[in-house]
Design an enzyme around this catalytic site. Structure first.
Site, mmCIF file in Angstrom:
data_model
loop_
_atom_site.group_PDB
_atom_site.id
_atom_site.type_symbol
_atom_site.label_atom_id
_atom_site.label_comp_id
_atom_site.label_asym_id
_atom_site.label_seq_id
_atom_site.Cartn_x
_atom_site.Cartn_y
_atom_site.Cartn_z
ATOM 1 N N LYS A 71 26.743 17.876 1.345
ATOM 2 C CA LYS A 71 26.819 16.412 1.467
ATOM 3 C C LYS A 71 28.136 15.920 2.065
ATOM 4 C CE LYS A 71 23.645 15.270 -2.311
ATOM 5 N NZ LYS A 71 23.429 14.385 -3.462
ATOM 6 N N ASP A 108 22.209 7.809 -2.713
ATOM 7 C CA ASP A 108 22.291 8.168 -4.137
ATOM 8 C C ASP A 108 22.596 6.949 -5.012
ATOM 9 O OD1 ASP A 108 21.648 10.871 -4.021
ATOM 10 O OD2 ASP A 108 23.728 11.499 -3.703
HETATM 11 P P1 NAP Z 1 30.368 17.835 -9.461
HETATM 12 O O1 NAP Z 1 30.903 17.091 -8.278
HETATM 13 O O2 NAP Z 1 30.531 19.307 -9.544
HETATM 14 O O3 NAP Z 1 31.019 17.165 -10.791
HETATM 15 C C1 NAP Z 1 30.770 17.729 -12.045
HETATM 16 C C2 NAP Z 1 31.324 16.801 -13.138
HETATM 17 O O4 NAP Z 1 30.989 17.382 -14.410
HETATM 18 C C3 NAP Z 1 32.845 16.644 -13.130
HETATM 19 O O5 NAP Z 1 33.183 15.348 -13.563
HETATM 20 C C4 NAP Z 1 33.277 17.704 -14.157
HETATM 21 O O6 NAP Z 1 34.522 17.422 -14.758
HETATM 22 C C5 NAP Z 1 32.183 17.554 -15.183
HETATM 23 N N1 NAP Z 1 32.065 18.740 -16.021
HETATM 24 C C6 NAP Z 1 31.488 19.934 -15.693
HETATM 25 N N2 NAP Z 1 31.584 20.789 -16.734
HETATM 26 C C7 NAP Z 1 32.235 20.120 -17.727
HETATM 27 C C8 NAP Z 1 32.650 20.454 -19.059
HETATM 28 N N3 NAP Z 1 32.400 21.678 -19.576
HETATM 29 N N4 NAP Z 1 33.284 19.509 -19.804
HETATM 30 C C9 NAP Z 1 33.536 18.272 -19.298
HETATM 31 N N5 NAP Z 1 33.179 17.903 -18.037
HETATM 32 C C10 NAP Z 1 32.544 18.811 -17.279
HETATM 33 O O7 NAP Z 1 28.792 17.579 -9.626
HETATM 34 P P2 NAP Z 1 27.940 16.315 -9.125
HETATM 35 O O8 NAP Z 1 27.415 16.588 -7.767
HETATM 36 O O9 NAP Z 1 28.753 15.082 -9.371
HETATM 37 O O10 NAP Z 1 26.675 16.380 -10.117
HETATM 38 C C11 NAP Z 1 26.827 16.134 -11.503
HETATM 39 C C12 NAP Z 1 25.459 16.148 -12.195
HETATM 40 O O11 NAP Z 1 24.635 15.094 -11.701
HETATM 41 C C13 NAP Z 1 24.652 17.437 -11.948
HETATM 42 O O12 NAP Z 1 24.015 17.770 -13.159
HETATM 43 C C14 NAP Z 1 23.639 17.041 -10.904
HETATM 44 O O13 NAP Z 1 22.451 17.811 -10.987
HETATM 45 C C15 NAP Z 1 23.363 15.603 -11.311
HETATM 46 N N6 NAP Z 1 22.860 14.771 -10.211
HETATM 47 C C16 NAP Z 1 21.655 14.143 -10.394
HETATM 48 C C17 NAP Z 1 21.153 13.324 -9.402
HETATM 49 C C18 NAP Z 1 19.835 12.631 -9.628
HETATM 50 O O14 NAP Z 1 19.199 12.215 -8.640
HETATM 51 N N7 NAP Z 1 19.401 12.462 -10.859
HETATM 52 C C19 NAP Z 1 21.883 13.119 -8.213
HETATM 53 C C20 NAP Z 1 23.114 13.769 -8.070
HETATM 54 C C21 NAP Z 1 23.588 14.590 -9.085
HETATM 55 P P3 NAP Z 1 35.904 18.076 -14.160
HETATM 56 O O15 NAP Z 1 36.306 17.169 -13.025
HETATM 57 O O16 NAP Z 1 36.836 18.023 -15.304
HETATM 58 O O17 NAP Z 1 35.557 19.471 -13.710
#
Ligand code: NAP
Length: 280
Positions: A71, A108
């Site tokens: 992305k 999104d």
């Molecule tokens: P990302 O950029 O990798 O961000 C992950 C986030 O999760 C960060 O804020 C990270 O915090 C936090 N995190 C991960 N492990 C953690 C832990 N053990 N304790 C506390 N915080 C933790 O991922 P993303 O692309 O934003 O996606 C995040 C989620 O949204 C995923 O599950 C994805 O599948 C979902 N999503 C859903 C849709 C939908 O259409 N429903 C669309 C997009 C994404 P740190 O910064 O501290 O690492």
């Protein structure tokens, strides 16, 4: 429907791409609306993204979606960016124009807002402060959408404080207030919306540790995680009577603008679509 040279083509580029539900989603709409079209998974390695995007016009594709990890990279490769793609710094939808230019959009945030508005009709971003947990790529789209929709304040809690600070600075809006990770429980007080944008709560991950004791009873609770559909956060919120909105609807709604641009029909999000996407 058998394919011919006139069949309109689109797809999703990802690496890996096999987990993507987008082919089922768009496939359901193509069948429902009787469109001579096809939507295919495209496994594209990161170092081939530019070549793959540039090949879209000559292969006759109308465009594509982009999923992990493409992305952000795509935002630097397309010919033009919509306002939301520029603001979010990432592209999830590409439309090939008649002259072969690639227009990048990010839907999104649109999908996020539409999902809540469809499921919780009374909710308005203006109604009160929001608490957003997480500061990754998805959070950026959520924040931009909430700000554009008039949210008075967004409290932003992230395990890694620097990332929340960076995101607030990038958005350049004083309504975004980063708060320490340890204050997240208290920060639910007085909110109208609570959003989990972390991957916590996903199957195989730890659950999100967040006390709902101070959350107002009418606050809407939503989770971007949709595997499982009913995360621990959503079931805890349901148990205390809060309205909840699951994350699948965001995926379904974000797909609408791309489908309309590629195939010329404004598609509906309904139960049949949810079931088609959940089917396998
Ligand atoms: P990302 O950029 O990798 O961000 C992950 C986030 O999760 C960060 O804020 C990270 O915090 C936090 N995190 C991960 N492990 C953690 C832990 N053990 N304790 C506390 N915080 C933790 O991922 P993303 O692309 O934003 O996606 C995040 C989620 O949204 C995923 O599950 C994805 O599948 C979902 N999503 C859903 C849709 C939908 O259409 N429903 C669309 C997009 C994404 P740190 O910064 O501290 O690492």
């Amino acid at each position: 429907m058998s394919m011919t040279g006139a069949t309109k083509l689109a797809g999703v580029m990802g690496w890996p791409v096999s987990h993507s539900r987008s082919p089922q989603l768009h496939g359901h709409w193509l069948e429902r609306y009787g469109i001579d079209g096809a939507y295919v998974p495209l496994a594209v390695a990161p170092d081939r993204l530019e070549t793959a995007l540039r090949a879209l016009p000559c292969l006759g594709f109308q465009g594509c979606n982009l999923t992990l990890p493409h992305k952000s990279a795509a935002a630097a490769l397309v010919d033009s960016l919509s306002a939301s793609a520029r603001r979010i710094g990432a592209v999830n939808t590409v439309v090939v124009s008649p002259d072969g230019e690639l227009a990048g959009d990010n839907t999104d945030g649109y999908g996020f807002l539409q999902n809540i508005k469809h499921a919780a009709h009374e909710w308005r971003a203006k109604a009160g402060p929001a608490l957003v947990v997480g500061a990754g790529g998805a959070a950026r789209a959520v924040l931009a959408a909430l700000l554009d929709d008039g949210v008075p304040e967004v409290r932003l809690a992230n395990r890694t404080a620097e990332k929340a600070d960076e995101l607030a600075e990038a958005l350049g809006d004083a309504r975004v207030v980063p708060i320490p990770w340890t204050d997240r429980h208290d920060a639910t007080a007085g909110t109208s919306l609570l959003v989990n944008t972390t991957s916590l709560g996903m199957a195989g991950q730890p659950v999100l540790d967040l006390s709902l004791a101070d959350l107002p009873p009418e606050a809407v609770v939503t989770d971007l995680v949709y595997t499982p559909l009913m995360t621990t956060l959503l079931s805890d919120a349901t148990a205390r009577g809060n309205p909840v909105v699951d994350g699948l609807g965001m995926l379904l709604h974000q797909a609408r603008p791309g489908f309309a641009a590629w195939f010329g029909v404004e598609p509906e999000v309904d139960m049949a679509l949810r079931q088609a996407v959940l089917a396998d």
